[in-house]
Design a protein around this motif. Structure first.
Motif, short mmCIF file in Angstrom:
data_model
loop_
_atom_site.label_atom_id
_atom_site.label_comp_id
_atom_site.label_asym_id
_atom_site.label_seq_id
_atom_site.Cartn_x
_atom_site.Cartn_y
_atom_site.Cartn_z
N GLN A 7 9.49 4.17 -3.52
CA GLN A 7 8.75 3.09 -4.18
C GLN A 7 9.58 2.55 -5.35
N LEU A 8 10.40 1.57 -5.02
CA LEU A 8 11.34 1.04 -6.01
C LEU A 8 10.83 -0.24 -6.66
N TYR B 249 -2.49 -6.73 -2.73
CA TYR B 249 -2.41 -5.30 -3.03
C TYR B 249 -3.52 -4.55 -2.28
N GLY B 250 -3.16 -3.44 -1.70
CA GLY B 250 -4.16 -2.63 -0.99
C GLY B 250 -5.17 -1.96 -1.91
N ASP B 251 -4.87 -1.92 -3.20
CA ASP B 251 -5.80 -1.24 -4.12
C ASP B 251 -6.62 -2.22 -4.95
N ILE C 201 7.14 -14.78 -15.03
CA ILE C 201 6.19 -13.71 -15.28
C ILE C 201 6.95 -12.62 -16.04
N ASN D 189 -1.10 -11.71 -14.62
CA ASN D 189 -0.72 -11.71 -13.20
C ASN D 189 -1.61 -10.75 -12.41
N SER D 190 -2.25 -11.26 -11.36
CA SER D 190 -3.07 -10.39 -10.50
C SER D 190 -2.19 -9.62 -9.53
N LEU E 29 8.53 -7.91 -8.04
CA LEU E 29 8.20 -9.11 -7.27
C LEU E 29 8.02 -10.30 -8.21
N THR E 30 7.55 -10.00 -9.41
CA THR E 30 7.24 -11.05 -10.39
C THR E 30 8.47 -11.89 -10.76
N TYR F 56 -0.94 -5.63 -18.17
CA TYR F 56 -0.68 -6.58 -17.08
C TYR F 56 0.56 -7.41 -17.38
N THR G 8 7.47 -3.54 -6.63
CA THR G 8 6.72 -4.47 -5.77
C THR G 8 7.64 -5.43 -5.02
N ALA H 102 0.83 -1.21 0.00
CA ALA H 102 0.00 0.00 0.00
C ALA H 102 0.85 1.25 0.00
N ALA H 103 2.01 1.18 -0.66
CA ALA H 103 2.94 2.32 -0.61
C ALA H 103 2.77 3.28 -1.77
N GLY H 104 2.11 2.82 -2.83
CA GLY H 104 2.01 3.63 -4.04
C GLY H 104 1.22 4.92 -3.80
N GLU I 247 6.79 -8.77 -17.40
CA GLU I 247 6.07 -7.50 -17.36
C GLU I 247 5.83 -7.02 -18.79
C1 UD1 Z 1 1.88 -5.24 -10.99
C2 UD1 Z 1 2.63 -6.50 -11.47
C3 UD1 Z 1 1.97 -7.00 -12.75
C4 UD1 Z 1 0.50 -7.25 -12.53
C5 UD1 Z 1 -0.19 -6.01 -11.97
C6 UD1 Z 1 -1.59 -6.34 -11.57
C7 UD1 Z 1 4.95 -6.26 -10.77
C8 UD1 Z 1 6.33 -5.92 -11.18
N1 UD1 Z 1 4.01 -6.17 -11.69
O1 UD1 Z 1 2.11 -4.25 -11.96
O2 UD1 Z 1 2.60 -8.19 -13.19
O3 UD1 Z 1 -0.11 -7.66 -13.74
O4 UD1 Z 1 0.51 -5.53 -10.81
O5 UD1 Z 1 -2.26 -5.18 -11.19
O6 UD1 Z 1 4.74 -6.63 -9.63
N2 UD1 Z 1 3.56 -0.90 -4.61
C9 UD1 Z 1 4.27 -0.60 -3.47
N3 UD1 Z 1 5.56 -0.21 -3.58
C10 UD1 Z 1 6.21 -0.13 -4.77
C11 UD1 Z 1 5.48 -0.44 -5.94
C12 UD1 Z 1 4.18 -0.83 -5.83
O7 UD1 Z 1 3.72 -0.66 -2.38
O8 UD1 Z 1 7.38 0.22 -4.77
C13 UD1 Z 1 2.16 -1.31 -4.50
C14 UD1 Z 1 1.22 -0.33 -5.18
O9 UD1 Z 1 0.77 0.64 -4.26
C15 UD1 Z 1 0.10 -1.23 -5.67
C16 UD1 Z 1 0.80 -2.56 -5.93
O10 UD1 Z 1 2.00 -2.52 -5.19
O11 UD1 Z 1 -0.87 -1.46 -4.67
C17 UD1 Z 1 1.07 -2.79 -7.40
O12 UD1 Z 1 1.92 -1.81 -7.89
P1 UD1 Z 1 1.76 -1.20 -9.33
O13 UD1 Z 1 2.81 -0.18 -9.54
O14 UD1 Z 1 0.36 -0.81 -9.57
O15 UD1 Z 1 2.13 -2.49 -10.23
P2 UD1 Z 1 1.80 -2.69 -11.73
O16 UD1 Z 1 2.79 -1.93 -12.56
O17 UD1 Z 1 0.38 -2.44 -12.01
#
Ligand code: UD1
Ligand code: CA
Length: 448
Positions: free
Chosen positions: A78-79, A103-105, A150, A167-168, A196-197, A137, A81, A9-11, A152
């Protein structure tokens, strides 16, 4: 097996165009992150870690409010997931069991889906879905029935982009293994982020297994814009209404009733049109809520009737068979069995004994500008219409206050209290007065 939840939930949620961190925007009268957390809570996790970054102070407060047992860790920058998950690992220490990343969102994930994921025997299990429009995605690359990696969107080849299994973001993995895998992540990719993927390919390279559990796309719906939040609200409400109907609640006009994430309605509760539930409402079997009520943080017992046009605020506790009528506001007050407060009243910081009648227009004057004070009324009392109960004050069992009284002193049980000017009657004076006025009006007409 013990489970730990890690909620990302850092985004910032740039596309919300907001000063508020994205996960604090409201859905079903709860912050967005509370939805995924509630689904995860169904697994009875031993530990819950929320990774906060943007607006971390506000997020920390909200987490403490929603789930006091959850811990918040900070991800300063925010570096990616993978980096976010790495921030949670020290807090988990040597946790033995499974870690589940949410994910918090992403509010619509169901507890059953998380259970299926948690039960997967693979070393790393990813929640995937068949996307109608795979867009940007991450793609799940499955070869020979096993999850290989996975990719990106930004890093994918055309061939990989043609894959529709996406990927969810939800991942299940042994906590110790997850710590090792995220510690080894690199950011040499198109986004320059720690993905993370990438743990899937890393696990496979170590000879470990990876698997996909799938769910309907709807469950993985993430919120990025206000328009998506509004659509999510509509979806949440539609589901809450359908669930209430299934559970034996009557909704006379389902589309106009608004639920909160934690609304609890017993069987045979009847809800009229245009009723809004804020957080924390419990209504027991058979209670009736008439049209146009707003309820929040309250408990309504069997057989009670509320409204139309009533407002119950936090701490309103209605015992069985209480009647609350129109234009009544109740806050932080306990109404005993069979109490009636039918019209135009405010009860705040009060305790009303069984079967007492509160007359129209009664007000508890509970606030002196600095402090709040309590009003205690006994059982079987009769509070006359338009009584001001100036707290702190007590009215005993079976006592009566005269209409229009301002009650500043305690009233003993069985007593009558009158606190109003004595009535004066002047025979014939009204007639005389009107004659005088009419004569004056006639004279003015002549003059003009
Ligand atoms: C991510 C996945 C992608 C997937 C998609 C689904 C990765 C690299 N990619 O992409 O494969 O299809 O979600 O929605 O994981 N967040 C943090 N800190 C960070 C970055 C993100 O807390 O440094 C949190 C965001 O607040 C968010 C979640 O992680 O809740 C996902 O981050 P987001 O940047 O939206 O990932 P996507 O690029 O959508
Ligand atoms: Ca996203």
């Amino acid at each position: 097996m013990a489970t730990a939840l890690i909620v990302l939930a850092a985004g910032q949620g740039t596309r919300m165009n907001s000063d508020l961190p994205k996960v604090l925007h409201r859905l079903g009268a709860a912050p967005l992150f509370a939805h995924a957390l509630a689904a995860g809570r169904a697994l009875e996790p031993a530990r819950v870690i929320v990774v906060a970054g943007h607006g971390a102070d506000q997020v920390t407060k909200a987490v403490a409010h929603v789930d006091p047992e959850a811990e918040v860790v900070l991800q300063e920058e925010q570096l990616g997931t993978g980096h976010a998950v790495a921030q949670a690992m020290p807090a988990l220490g040597g946790f033995e069991g499974r870690a589940l990343v949410l994910y918090g969102d992403t509010p619509f994930i169901r507890a059953e889906t998380l259970e299926a994921l948690a039960e997967s025997p693979a070393d790393v299990t990813v929640l995937g879905f068949e996307a109608a429009d795979p867009g940007r995605y991450g793609r799940l690359i499955v070869t020979g029935g096993a999850l290989e990696k996975i990719v990106e969107y930004k890093d994918a080849t055309d061939e990989e982009r043609a894959v529709t299994l996406c990927n969810s973001g939800v991942v299940a993995c042994d906590a110790g293994l997850l710590a090792e895998l995220v510690a080894g992540l690199k950011n040499d990719n198109a986004a320059g982020e720690y993905y993370l993927t990438d743990i899937v390919a890393a696990a496979r390279a170590r000879g470990l297994s990876a698997a996909v559990v799938t769910c309907p796309e709807e469950e993985t719906l993430g919120i990025n814009t206000r328009a998506e939040l509004a659509r999510a609200e509509a979806l949440f409400q539609a589901r809450a209404r359908a669930e209430a109907l299934d559970n034996g609640v009557s909704l006379q006009d389902p589309a106009s009733v608004w639920f909160a994430l934690d609304t609890y309605l017993g069987r045979d509760v009847v809800i009229g049109p245009h009723v809004v539930f804020g957080p924390g409402v419990t209504i027991e079997s058979g209670a009736v809520i008439e049209a146009f009520c707003h309820l929040e943080g309250c408990h309504i017992s069997r057989g009670a009737t509320v409204g139309p046009f009533a407002r119950l605020r936090p701490g309103a506790e209605l015992a069985e068979d209480v009647h609350v009528g129109n234009f009544v506001e109740i806050k932080n007050s306990l109404l005993g069995e069979g109490v009636k407060v039918g019209h135009l009243s405010y009860l705040g910081d009060a305790e009303i004994g069984e079967a007492t009648n509160i007359g129209a227009g009664t007000i508890t004057c509970n606030y002196d500008g600095v402090f709040k004070h309590r009003t205690v009324v006994g059982a079987n009392a009769f509070i006359g219409s338009d009584t001001m109960l100036v707290a702190p004050v007590r009215v005993g069992d079976g006592a009566l206050t005269g209409s229009g009284s301002v009650i500043t002193e305690d009233v003993p049980a069985g007593a009558v209290a009158l606190g109003r000017a004595k009535q004066v009657v002047k025979p014939g004076l009204a007639t005389k007065l009107f004659e005088m006025l009419r004569a004056r009006k006639a004279q003015m007409k002549k003059g003009s």
